[in-house]
Scaffold this motif. Structure first.
Motif, short mmCIF file in Angstrom:
data_model
loop_
_atom_site.label_atom_id
_atom_site.label_comp_id
_atom_site.label_asym_id
_atom_site.label_seq_id
_atom_site.Cartn_x
_atom_site.Cartn_y
_atom_site.Cartn_z
N GLU A 149 39.00 5.19 -43.07
CA GLU A 149 40.40 5.55 -42.82
C GLU A 149 41.13 5.78 -44.13
O GLU A 149 40.94 5.05 -45.10
CB GLU A 149 41.09 4.43 -42.02
N LYS A 150 41.95 6.80 -44.14
CA LYS A 150 42.76 7.14 -45.32
C LYS A 150 44.23 7.05 -44.96
O LYS A 150 44.59 7.32 -43.82
CB LYS A 150 42.43 8.56 -45.81
N PRO A 151 45.08 6.69 -45.86
CA PRO A 151 44.78 6.20 -47.19
C PRO A 151 44.21 4.78 -47.15
O PRO A 151 44.66 3.92 -46.38
CB PRO A 151 46.13 6.25 -47.91
N ALA A 152 43.24 4.56 -47.99
CA ALA A 152 42.48 3.31 -47.99
C ALA A 152 43.36 2.09 -48.30
O ALA A 152 43.18 1.03 -47.70
CB ALA A 152 41.33 3.39 -48.99
N LYS B 123 46.52 1.63 -47.58
CA LYS B 123 47.32 1.31 -46.39
C LYS B 123 46.45 0.62 -45.33
O LYS B 123 46.88 -0.33 -44.68
CB LYS B 123 47.95 2.57 -45.79
N PHE B 124 45.23 1.12 -45.18
CA PHE B 124 44.30 0.50 -44.23
C PHE B 124 44.03 -0.95 -44.64
O PHE B 124 44.09 -1.88 -43.82
CB PHE B 124 42.99 1.30 -44.18
N ALA B 125 43.75 -1.18 -45.91
CA ALA B 125 43.45 -2.52 -46.40
C ALA B 125 44.65 -3.44 -46.22
O ALA B 125 44.49 -4.60 -45.80
CB ALA B 125 43.04 -2.47 -47.87
N SER B 126 45.84 -2.96 -46.50
CA SER B 126 47.04 -3.77 -46.35
C SER B 126 47.27 -4.15 -44.88
O SER B 126 47.66 -5.27 -44.58
CB SER B 126 48.26 -3.04 -46.89
N ARG B 127 47.02 -3.22 -43.99
CA ARG B 127 47.19 -3.48 -42.56
C ARG B 127 46.21 -4.54 -42.07
O ARG B 127 46.57 -5.47 -41.36
CB ARG B 127 47.04 -2.19 -41.75
N LEU B 128 44.94 -4.43 -42.46
CA LEU B 128 43.93 -5.39 -42.00
C LEU B 128 44.09 -6.75 -42.66
O LEU B 128 43.81 -7.78 -42.05
CB LEU B 128 42.52 -4.85 -42.26
N ALA B 129 44.51 -6.77 -43.91
CA ALA B 129 44.69 -8.03 -44.63
C ALA B 129 46.05 -8.66 -44.32
O ALA B 129 46.29 -9.80 -44.70
CB ALA B 129 44.56 -7.81 -46.14
N ASN B 130 46.91 -7.91 -43.64
CA ASN B 130 48.27 -8.38 -43.36
C ASN B 130 49.03 -8.71 -44.64
O ASN B 130 49.90 -9.58 -44.64
CB ASN B 130 48.26 -9.59 -42.42
N SER B 131 48.66 -8.04 -45.72
CA SER B 131 49.33 -8.27 -46.99
C SER B 131 49.02 -7.13 -47.95
O SER B 131 47.89 -6.66 -48.02
CB SER B 131 48.84 -9.59 -47.60
#
Length: 177
Positions: free
Chosen positions: A102-105, A107-115
């Protein structure tokens, strides 16, 4: 006979009969004292993701001692391939591997990490992972950005358990059709 079906004595008899029936039920009903955590086989999801995704799939190389794989879900939406693999850890906390293109990476990481906040870096098996922490959810996350995908190891497990899962990840060969 009427005195046992009315008033205080009737109430006492009814309660005693109910307790007696519950006691008999508890004596004859099978009871398990062992913890039951549902276990899933995620090998088909690895193979299916390997066929579908344009990126290299990473998966745990061997089951970690006393960890139970509890969920595996692969999704393909709008050309994005995502796989989530959940575990009950040895300490019975939750850990999950998520990988996606998923891009942008970020934003994806922030969503999954909740931070969005990176609280540190950690070297695991020769690779650098970002540490993220969300205190109110007691959620720790390790994030690794690859050229073609993002790997996230997250959950309520402690940093050592998350690092163990991250260290066990190995590139999977592309399946033959």
């Amino acid at each position: 006979m009427q005195r046992f079906t009315q008033g205080f004595y009737g109430y006492v008899v009814a309660v005693a009969v109910c307790f007696g029936l519950v006691g008999i039920f508890l004596l004859i009903a099978p009871q398990s004292r062992e913890e039951h955590i549902p276990r899933v086989d995620y090998s088909m999801d690895i193979a299916n993701l390997g066929r579908a995704a344009p990126y290299t799939v990473w998966a745990p190389s061997a089951p970690t001692a006393n960890w139970v794989p509890t969920s595996s879900r692969m999704t393909t939406e709008k050309g994005t391939h995502t796989w989530r693999l959940g575990f009950a850890t040895a300490k019975r906390a939750h850990a999950m591997l998520v990988q996606s293109d998923e891009k942008p990476a970020d934003k994806f990481a922030s969503r999954l990490a909740n931070s969005e906040a990176v609280v540190g870096k950690r070297d695991i098996a020769g690779a650098t992972w970002e540490e993220r922490f969300r205190k109110d959810k007691d959620q720790r996350s390790l994030v690794r950005f690859l050229p073609d995908a993002t790997l996230i190891v997250t959950g309520t497990a402690d940093w050592d358990e998350l690092s163990t899962l991250a260290a066990s990840l190995k590139q999977q060969p592309k399946p033959t059709t």
